[in-house]
Design an enzyme around this catalytic site. Sequence first.
Site, PDB file in Angstrom:
ATOM      1  N   LYS A 208       0.667  -1.122  -0.117  1.00 49.38           N
ATOM      2  CA  LYS A 208      -0.143  -0.084   0.106  1.00 49.38           C
ATOM      3  C   LYS A 208       0.726   1.215   0.237  1.00 49.38           C
ATOM      4  CE  LYS A 208      -3.680   2.286   2.783  1.00 49.38           C
ATOM      5  NZ  LYS A 208      -4.150   1.753   4.243  1.00 49.38           N
ATOM      6  N   GLU A 214      10.329  -5.559   4.037  1.00 49.62           N
ATOM      7  CA  GLU A 214       9.996  -7.003   3.551  1.00 49.62           C
ATOM      8  C   GLU A 214       9.546  -7.344   2.446  1.00 49.62           C
ATOM      9  OE1 GLU A 214       8.353  -7.238   8.273  1.00 49.62           O
ATOM     10  OE2 GLU A 214       7.812  -5.754   6.826  1.00 49.62           O
ATOM     11  N   GLY A 269      -5.049  -2.140   4.655  1.00 49.35           N
ATOM     12  CA  GLY A 269      -4.132  -3.429   3.493  1.00 49.35           C
ATOM     13  C   GLY A 269      -4.786  -4.937   3.891  1.00 49.35           C
ATOM     14  N   ARG A 270      -5.252  -5.272   4.950  1.00 49.67           N
ATOM     15  CA  ARG A 270      -6.221  -6.025   5.273  1.00 49.67           C
ATOM     16  C   ARG A 270      -7.015  -6.957   5.470  1.00 49.67           C
ATOM     17  NH1 ARG A 270      -4.931  -3.218   9.526  1.00 49.67           N
ATOM     18  NH2 ARG A 270      -6.428  -2.650  11.662  1.00 49.67           N
ATOM     19  N   GLU A 355      -5.731  -8.185  13.982  1.00 44.66           N
ATOM     20  CA  GLU A 355      -4.553  -6.936  14.052  1.00 44.66           C
ATOM     21  C   GLU A 355      -5.963  -5.757  13.866  1.00 44.66           C
ATOM     22  OE1 GLU A 355      -1.614  -5.960  10.867  1.00 44.66           O
ATOM     23  OE2 GLU A 355      -3.145  -5.364   9.625  1.00 44.66           O
ATOM     24  N   HIS A 386      -6.364 -34.955  14.636  1.00 44.11           N
ATOM     25  CA  HIS A 386      -5.290 -35.473  15.446  1.00 44.11           C
ATOM     26  C   HIS A 386      -4.346 -34.809  16.249  1.00 44.11           C
ATOM     27  CE1 HIS A 386      -7.247 -39.047  13.790  1.00 44.11           C
ATOM     28  NE2 HIS A 386      -7.694 -38.819  13.047  1.00 44.11           N
ATOM     29  N   LYS A 517       8.155  -2.017  12.890  1.00 47.84           N
ATOM     30  CA  LYS A 517       9.026  -1.123  11.802  1.00 47.84           C
ATOM     31  C   LYS A 517      10.164   0.007  12.156  1.00 47.84           C
ATOM     32  CE  LYS A 517       5.138  -2.402   8.984  1.00 47.84           C
ATOM     33  NZ  LYS A 517       4.024  -1.393   7.771  1.00 47.84           N
TER      34      LYS A 517
END
Length: 552
Positions: A208, A214, A269-270, A355, A386, A517
């Site tokens: 964005k 990253e 963003g999410r 978030e 399991h 960040k």
Amino acid sequence: MKYVNLMQTRSWNILKNHFDIMKNVHLRDLFLLDSNRFKKFSIYFENEILVDFSKNRITENTLKYLLDLAQEMNVKQAIQSMFSGEKINETENRSVLHIALRNRQNSPIFVDNYNIMFEVNHVLKKMKDFSESVITGKWKGYTGKSISDIINIGIGGSDLGPYMVTEALRPYKNHLNIHYVSNIDGTHLAEVLKKINPETTIFLIASKTFTTEETITNANSSKIWFLRYSKDKSSLDKHFFALSANIQNALDFGINIKNIFQFWDWVGGRFSLWSSAGLSIILSIGFKNFEKFLNGAHSMDNHFYNSEYKKNIPIILALISIWYANFFGSETEAIFPYDQYMHRFSAYFQQSNMESNGKSVDKKGQKISYQTGPIIWGEPGTNGQHAFFQLIHQGTKLIPSDFIVPIISHNHLKNHHIKLICNFLAQTKALAFGTAEKSFAKESTFFKKNIKNFNQIDKNFLFKECIGNQPTNSILIRKITPYNLGALIALYEHKIFVQGHLLNIFSFDQWGVELGKILAKNIYKNFSNIENDQVLDSSTQGLISFYKSFHK
């Protein structure tokens, strides 16, 4: 909009008193007392999705009091504020309009007196044209070859969302190979680069702000790797694309203006997979299927906006979540998709919910004394059965869970799917009702072999007893299609929104993420011999020194 502390409402006080009645009630008793629970506590969405919330520790009175809370907290007004473009993300002075990205009626939506649907439709058309040129082979790489591989470079919502959807919709996938790179750990990128040919690969840089550490680190390394082969910067125009709200930063990186697919600051963003950040989805399943995906989400938007409280699926699921977190003291919620294609669904909503609602300060800036966002987790069934289901069945935690399953499978392997459905049904039944001594003994091979008198069961039974009373929602979907997946994702998005409103928090910022960040950038200066006035604690400084001792 008026901010209300839910603990100061009349409805909350009624719920507190009601909880004293409900806290020790078992789901077995609720079903024995009311044979119509399923009918009363289930809702159909367009005959495509059934949401059964009857296996929850609620009565008709509970639901009434919860719905009264929604009324008192003006949930409908909050919904209208979001849909109308009001700047409900106040800490960043932004609207929250992912619903505009799937506004299939194309009705006007205004931000600062501008109808944003013009730009939304322009970018959609651009994505359509580009994706079709790539899928049909018309778009050529720098050596004249058609594209075979797509690498989406992003993190958070720019990775989890598109990756989850392309995996969930694999049955609709075309011939293109889609890869996702998110981790700044060089291994992630290196392993993907081993698999691809630079002549036939395009890179989608999804960020964005186009500053995410990253993403930009991986993008720069990809560019360096690519140029080692092409030897010509002009070849970047055939292979590198930006999905971003920051046009200038994308240009500075070296992206051609024609290769920038814009989205906007009113897209979180999410919640961005509906925007150009979802270009990898279109390249995987084609634009027609992506339109169906948008259509499904838009239908859920209409349901959310228009349905009365007692028939509104996102509102009811949000209220039930608040009920468990703030009265029963549950701290987590699990999501179990019984569909292997949806193996990233839980992870996606882990980010979206945690978030959004992982906050401890209310909209007035006051510390909160109640539970806010739950911890979200989960894995696909039947694998989870399991692994960690043992804790839910016999542990000490209350873990409300959502079970999701398609009625029709994309893969018809003899009796696989009916066995999957049986496991789905068995788990929700077992979690709700557990085992009673006599009924358990009669069904148990162990007891049949080892105990002659079923009425005299020794203490060994205690190790096998399952108390039950673990709440679940069952979500049955006719089939996992682009339309139905779009509706399901939108359902959970709106649930998160309602939770945030009821909790009186700002759900659409993430300052905790930003702190990490900032600190990482400052610490990086210690490794790069750049002057830095930051004073480090002894632990961090000691760890840095130990690391450096291996790199002298």
